[in-house]
Design a protein around this motif. Structure first.
Motif, PDB file in Angstrom:
ATOM      1  N   MET A   1       0.841  -1.197   0.000  1.00 24.71           N
ATOM      2  CA  MET A   1       0.000   0.000   0.000  1.00 24.71           C
ATOM      3  C   MET A   1       0.881   1.255   0.000  1.00 24.71           C
ATOM      4  N   ASP A   2       0.536   2.196  -0.854  1.00 24.81           N
ATOM      5  CA  ASP A   2       1.223   3.487  -0.851  1.00 24.81           C
ATOM      6  C   ASP A   2       0.513   4.377   0.172  1.00 24.81           C
ATOM      7  N   LEU A   3       1.221   4.686   1.250  1.00 28.72           N
ATOM      8  CA  LEU A   3       0.608   5.405   2.374  1.00 28.72           C
ATOM      9  C   LEU A   3       0.022   6.749   1.938  1.00 28.72           C
ATOM     10  N   ILE A   4       0.754   7.448   1.070  1.00 26.71           N
ATOM     11  CA  ILE A   4       0.313   8.789   0.673  1.00 26.71           C
ATOM     12  C   ILE A   4      -0.939   8.691  -0.210  1.00 26.71           C
ATOM     13  N   GLU A   5      -0.892   7.760  -1.171  1.00 23.67           N
ATOM     14  CA  GLU A   5      -2.044   7.598  -2.066  1.00 23.67           C
ATOM     15  C   GLU A   5      -3.288   7.147  -1.289  1.00 23.67           C
ATOM     16  N   GLU A   6      -3.069   6.201  -0.375  1.00 24.89           N
ATOM     17  CA  GLU A   6      -4.181   5.698   0.433  1.00 24.89           C
ATOM     18  C   GLU A   6      -4.805   6.833   1.263  1.00 24.89           C
ATOM     19  N   SER A   7      -3.940   7.636   1.878  1.00 25.19           N
ATOM     20  CA  SER A   7      -4.419   8.746   2.706  1.00 25.19           C
ATOM     21  C   SER A   7      -5.216   9.735   1.861  1.00 25.19           C
ATOM     22  N   TYR A   8      -4.681  10.012   0.683  1.00 25.19           N
ATOM     23  CA  TYR A   8      -5.323  10.970  -0.224  1.00 25.19           C
ATOM     24  C   TYR A   8      -6.689  10.451  -0.673  1.00 25.19           C
ATOM     25  N   SER A   9      -6.728   9.199  -1.091  1.00 25.44           N
ATOM     26  CA  SER A   9      -7.980   8.650  -1.626  1.00 25.44           C
ATOM     27  C   SER A   9      -9.077   8.589  -0.570  1.00 25.44           C
ATOM     28  N   ARG A  10      -8.664   8.362   0.685  1.00 25.05           N
ATOM     29  CA  ARG A  10      -9.692   8.345   1.734  1.00 25.05           C
ATOM     30  C   ARG A  10     -10.127   9.753   2.105  1.00 25.05           C
ATOM     31  N   LEU A  11      -9.217  10.712   1.942  1.00 23.41           N
ATOM     32  CA  LEU A  11      -9.535  12.095   2.300  1.00 23.41           C
ATOM     33  C   LEU A  11     -10.364  12.776   1.201  1.00 23.41           C
ATOM     34  N   PHE A  12      -9.971  12.511  -0.034  1.00 27.38           N
ATOM     35  CA  PHE A  12     -10.669  13.125  -1.174  1.00 27.38           C
ATOM     36  C   PHE A  12     -11.225  12.037  -2.085  1.00 27.38           C
ATOM     37  N   PRO A  13     -12.229  11.286  -1.628  1.00 20.51           N
ATOM     38  CA  PRO A  13     -12.711  10.143  -2.417  1.00 20.51           C
ATOM     39  C   PRO A  13     -13.245  10.568  -3.791  1.00 20.51           C
ATOM     40  N   GLU A  14     -13.618  11.845  -3.920  1.00 17.81           N
ATOM     41  CA  GLU A  14     -14.199  12.306  -5.179  1.00 17.81           C
ATOM     42  C   GLU A  14     -13.127  12.644  -6.226  1.00 17.81           C
ATOM     43  N   LYS A  15     -11.868  12.751  -5.775  1.00 18.26           N
ATOM     44  CA  LYS A  15     -10.805  13.158  -6.711  1.00 18.26           C
ATOM     45  C   LYS A  15      -9.957  11.965  -7.130  1.00 18.26           C
ATOM     46  N   SER A  16      -9.387  12.076  -8.338  1.00 18.59           N
ATOM     47  CA  SER A  16      -8.459  11.012  -8.724  1.00 18.59           C
ATOM     48  C   SER A  16      -7.049  11.413  -8.299  1.00 18.59           C
ATOM     49  N   PHE A  17      -6.217  10.431  -8.138  1.00 17.02           N
ATOM     50  CA  PHE A  17      -4.876  10.673  -7.613  1.00 17.02           C
ATOM     51  C   PHE A  17      -3.870  10.696  -8.758  1.00 17.02           C
ATOM     52  N   TYR A  19      -0.497  11.852  -8.710  1.00 12.36           N
ATOM     53  CA  TYR A  19       0.822  12.277  -8.226  1.00 12.36           C
ATOM     54  C   TYR A  19       1.787  11.106  -8.144  1.00 12.36           C
ATOM     55  N   GLN A  20       3.060  11.463  -8.229  1.00 12.85           N
ATOM     56  CA  GLN A  20       4.092  10.494  -7.840  1.00 12.85           C
ATOM     57  C   GLN A  20       4.324  10.718  -6.355  1.00 12.85           C
ATOM     58  N   THR A  21       4.680   9.675  -5.653  1.00 13.72           N
ATOM     59  CA  THR A  21       4.847   9.864  -4.213  1.00 13.72           C
ATOM     60  C   THR A  21       6.259   9.494  -3.760  1.00 13.72           C
ATOM     61  N   GLU A  22       6.676  10.174  -2.705  1.00 11.71           N
ATOM     62  CA  GLU A  22       7.960   9.871  -2.048  1.00 11.71           C
ATOM     63  C   GLU A  22       7.721   9.899  -0.550  1.00 11.71           C
ATOM     64  N   LEU A  23       7.995   8.776   0.093  1.00 12.50           N
ATOM     65  CA  LEU A  23       7.825   8.732   1.543  1.00 12.50           C
ATOM     66  C   LEU A  23       9.185   8.476   2.179  1.00 12.50           C
TER      67      LEU A  23
END
Ligand SMILES: [Zn+2]
Length: 229
Positions: A1-17, A19-23
């Motif tokens: 699981m990509d932590l950033i993508e997961e966090s984003y998708s749960r926060l903004f379920p109406e938006k598509s993701f 971004y590239q992510t770096e953790l």
């Protein structure tokens, strides 16, 4: 699981993701701190290494709080609630390593007098001889720091400063529309329960004046912003 993508998708379920992510985890940040950055389409989050073994659901709340900031949103989620709860409890598992006999006596008096002895002793330390920031409470480190200009002051003055900082420890911060408030109305009302606080305010001013003339340094006195935190 990509932590950033997961966090984003749960926060903004109406938006598509998109971004590239770096953790990253590192030790450059202070205790339990974290930051976020957006450069082009690259979303990077840096966490202090202490976060590494913390529950994923809490970390999602942390990342969502950072996403709220960077995207100027004020969304609330179950994860953010969990994260806030976790953060408030950090002081109870922070090791106590700093102490000072004068500050400890003040802590004991104030804890008896105003908190029914209910507070755990925080780290206690003298800071620089500062005029702007007279005292502070850092809840990541669970530490009360008092400016050294108060080293030889009257008990009442020290206790009043201690009381202010311990109120921060007890009340922590209130969340209102996703923003933190430190000096809430409740805080100000509790602060006034210190007997003779008005005359102590004046005495604090004279301690500052005395030290200022000793050091002959420029400073701006603003009684309302004395306490930075
Ligand atoms: Zn304060």
């Amino acid at each position: 699981m990509d932590l950033i993508e997961e966090s984003y998708s749960r926060l903004f379920p109406e938006k598509s993701f998109n971004y590239q992510t770096e953790l990253g985890y590192n030790l450059r940040l202070s205790d339990f701190n974290a930051n976020i950055r957006l450069r082009g389409q690259v979303l990077s989050v840096n966490l202090n290494l202490q976060w590494k073994d913390i529950d994923e659901e809490i970390k999602i709340g942390l990342v969502q709080s950072l996403l709220n900031k960077i995207f100027k949103a004020k969304k609330q989620t179950r994860n953010i609630e969990m994260y806030n709860h976790f953060i408030k409890n950090i002081p109870s598992f922070t090791p106590k390593v700093k102490n000072d006999p004068v500050l400890e006596e003040s802590f004991i008096r104030v804890n008896w007098r105003f908190f029914n002895n209910s507070l755990e002793q925080p780290n206690l330390q003298w800071g620089l001889a500062a005029f702007h920031k007279l005292a502070s409470y850092n809840f990541h480190e669970d530490a009360v720091t008092v400016s050294s200009i108060f080293k030889d002051c009257k008990e009442d003055i020290l206790d009043y400063l201690m009381y202010h900082e311990l109120l921060h420890k007890e009340l922590q911060f209130k969340h209102k529309n996703g923003r933190s408030a430190f000096h809430t109305r409740e805080f100000r009302e509790r602060e006034k329960q210190f007997p003779g606080f008005e005359s102590i305010d004046r005495e604090i001013k004279s301690v500052i004046m005395k030290h200022r003339s000793k050091n002959n340094k420029f400073f701006k006195l603003n009684l309302f912003s004395r306490f930075n935190s």
